[in-house]
Scaffold this motif. Structure first.
Motif, PDB file in Angstrom:
ATOM      1  N   ALA A   1       4.757   3.562   9.136  1.00 17.80           N
ATOM      2  CA  ALA A   1       4.553   3.226   7.730  1.00 17.80           C
ATOM      3  C   ALA A   1       3.082   3.216   7.330  1.00 17.80           C
ATOM      4  CB  ALA A   1       5.189   1.870   7.424  1.00 17.80           C
TER       5      ALA A   1
ATOM      6  N   GLN B   1       1.568   5.543   4.520  1.00 14.92           N
ATOM      7  CA  GLN B   1       0.929   4.920   3.362  1.00 14.92           C
ATOM      8  C   GLN B   1      -0.417   5.590   3.084  1.00 14.92           C
ATOM      9  OE1 GLN B   1      -0.426   0.980   4.110  1.00 14.92           O
ATOM     10  NE2 GLN B   1      -1.184   0.633   2.035  1.00 14.92           N
TER      11      GLN B   1
ATOM     12  N   GLU C   1       6.352   0.884  -0.468  1.00 20.85           N
ATOM     13  CA  GLU C   1       6.264  -0.527  -0.843  1.00 20.85           C
ATOM     14  C   GLU C   1       4.876  -1.098  -0.573  1.00 20.85           C
ATOM     15  OE1 GLU C   1       9.520  -2.042   1.400  1.00 20.85           O
ATOM     16  OE2 GLU C   1      11.018  -1.565  -0.143  1.00 20.85           O
ATOM     17  N   LYS C   2       4.213  -0.614   0.490  1.00 18.79           N
ATOM     18  CA  LYS C   2       2.843  -1.041   0.760  1.00 18.79           C
ATOM     19  C   LYS C   2       1.902  -0.581  -0.353  1.00 18.79           C
ATOM     20  CE  LYS C   2       2.956  -1.131   5.865  1.00 18.79           C
ATOM     21  NZ  LYS C   2       2.092  -2.283   6.192  1.00 18.79           N
TER      22      LYS C   2
ATOM     23  N   LYS D   1       9.924   4.437   3.127  1.00 16.05           N
ATOM     24  CA  LYS D   1      10.226   3.368   2.161  1.00 16.05           C
ATOM     25  C   LYS D   1       9.212   2.232   2.288  1.00 16.05           C
ATOM     26  CE  LYS D   1      13.798  -0.212   1.588  1.00 16.05           C
ATOM     27  NZ  LYS D   1      13.665  -0.459   0.152  1.00 16.05           N
ATOM     28  N   GLU D   2       8.914   1.843   3.517  1.00  9.73           N
ATOM     29  CA  GLU D   2       7.933   0.779   3.741  1.00  9.73           C
ATOM     30  C   GLU D   2       6.548   1.207   3.270  1.00  9.73           C
ATOM     31  OE1 GLU D   2       6.053  -1.843   7.432  1.00  9.73           O
ATOM     32  OE2 GLU D   2       7.907  -0.702   7.740  1.00  9.73           O
TER      33      GLU D   2
ATOM     34  N   LEU E   1      13.074   4.968   6.543  1.00  8.92           N
ATOM     35  CA  LEU E   1      12.692   3.555   6.581  1.00  8.92           C
ATOM     36  C   LEU E   1      11.182   3.395   6.572  1.00  8.92           C
ATOM     37  CD1 LEU E   1      15.254   1.937   9.050  1.00  8.92           C
ATOM     38  CD2 LEU E   1      15.028   1.513   6.605  1.00  8.92           C
ATOM     39  N   ALA E   2      10.494   4.194   7.399  1.00  6.66           N
ATOM     40  CA  ALA E   2       9.032   4.134   7.427  1.00  6.66           C
ATOM     41  C   ALA E   2       8.448   4.590   6.096  1.00  6.66           C
ATOM     42  CB  ALA E   2       8.496   4.990   8.568  1.00  6.66           C
TER      43      ALA E   2
END
Length: 408
Positions: A176, A180, A32-33, A28-29, A25-26
């Motif tokens: 996240a 990133q 997306e960032k 994936k986020e 989940l982290a």
């Protein structure tokens, strides 16, 4: 030039993550960032080692994905099938390989980032025998590691080696934003997107502290009591859960437990990196009547091990029941619900057997894994909290508290 126009300089860089951890989940986020700010300059696919354990499964499709990836991220924590295949899968020198966590020196030696080669440090007969690189990685002493390696490696390797250490730091936090920045670093230095901005330094979470649902982290016990409307007439119950990389894995269980018990006891959730467990417990579990443990392994040192005597001394000082709230890291809710096998042998050893050596009792299962498909990353796993099991854990906690106040 705006950030968005960077996208036109090249195609999407293929990143492949090979892991047995559930931080999707982290991740994936984080992807997306990156997309939101820079366009789709990368694609990321994640594979779990547990999905490939069956020796009857062909590795052909996975081998193709490894070959096509420009950057491969590796997190291996045990003797799994793909760990034994990893050297063959990553053969050749045309891609960047970032071993973030390795279960052995041989796995770490597969790291390839620019001119830095992990085999220079981790292969038998290498310079690693001059000092213990693994000790620095286990205890997350990254700045000290950077200084030490600087004296052992050639000047041409130092920049890439520092990038490897930075990736270790980002990944160790697990959120996240840090992930990133790790991806930005890799794209900038090894993905052909040199015009990307320099990523922010790793944002390190506190080594340990108090957590109050709806508020966040709190460093001081008195402040926690004020924020939580502490009631002196209620008993104190301590909850120990993970800080650092696995902070967000255990958080949902803590939130659910707090919702159920906060009107009945003063629940004191404490997060801690494993090397600080005993210090955190002694500092914050001042007058607790029960301790609930949501971590795996033994208390002192976690997966890295340590002398058990300090744990025994602390638990004798507390002299309270020590209950295990058991979470899965492999077993998914569908299999757990439909089959009689229960948890995997490794989950039983790490989550029940080792805590019992510290005196933990009554392991109560509260959270399997659940997965869903993501069109970009692949399978996404997350913790599925079983509210009825959390209530059972809460009820057993209350029973132990009541028993302590009954006359013989």
């Amino acid at each position: 030039m705006t950030d968005k126009t960077i996208e036109t300089q090249g195609g999407a860089i293929k990143v492949l993550a090979l892991t047995n951890m559930d931080n999707t989940l982290a991740l994936k986020e984080a992807v997306e960032k990156v997309w939101e700010k820079h366009g789709r300059i990368l694609s990321l696919k994640k594979h779990y080692f547990s999905d490939w354990e069956d020796p009857r499964l062909s590795l052909e499709n996975l081998e193709t994905e490894v070959k096509e990836a420009a950057i491969v991220l590796v997190d291996i924590r045990g003797d799994v099938r793909l760990a034994r295949e990893m050297s063959r899968l990553l053969s050749g020198d045309g891609k960047t390989v970032v071993v973030l966590i390795g279960g052995s020196r041989d796995i770490f030696s597969l790291t390839r980032m620019g001119k830095f080669r992990g085999e220079k440090l981790f292969k038998a007969g290498s310079r690693e025998k001059e000092f213990d690189v693994n000790a620095y990685l286990r205890t997350k002493k990254f700045s000290a590691l950077t200084k030490k390696l600087g004296s052992l490696l050639s000047f041409s390797m130092l920049g890439d080696m520092r990038n490897w250490v930075l990736c270790q730091e980002y990944y160790a936090e697990g959120d996240a934003t840090n992930l990133q920045n790790m991806l930005i670093l890799l794209l900038k230095e090894y993905g052909g997107y040199g015009d990307l901005e320099k990523p922010d330094p790793p944002q390190r979470q506190a080594d340990y502290g108090l957590y109050l649902p709806g508020v966040g982290n709190i460093a001081d016990l008195d402040d926690f009591r004020k924020e939580s409307a502490y009631r002196p007439d209620l008993p104190d119950v301590g909850v120990l859960f993970y800080g650092g990389m696995h902070y967000y894995d255990t958080g949902p269980v803590v939130d659910t437990l707090y919702d159920y018990l906060s009107e009945k006891v003063n629940l004191i959730p404490v997060f801690s990196r494993v090397e600080y467990n005993l210090l955190a417990m002694e500092k914050f579990f001042v007058d607790v009547e029960v301790v609930i443990n949501l971590q795996y392994f033994r208390l002192h040192g976690g997966p890295y091990g340590g002398d058990p005597e300090p744990t025994y001394r602390l638990m004798q000082k507390f002299n309270v029941p020590f209950i295990t709230g058991l979470r899965a890291f492999e077993t998914e809710i569908d299999k757990w619900s439909s089959e009689n096998r229960g948890l995997s042998p490794l989950e039983v050893i790490l989550g029940i057997t080792l805590p019992e050596l510290d005196g933990a009792i009554e392991p109560i299962f509260v959270a399997p894994m659940e997965s869903f498909s993501d069109s970009h990353i692949g399978k996404v796993k997350r913790q599925a909290v079983l509210e009825d099991r959390v209530r059972k854990l809460g009820d057993r906690t209350l029973s132990w508290v009541n028993l302590r106040h009954l006359k013989n």
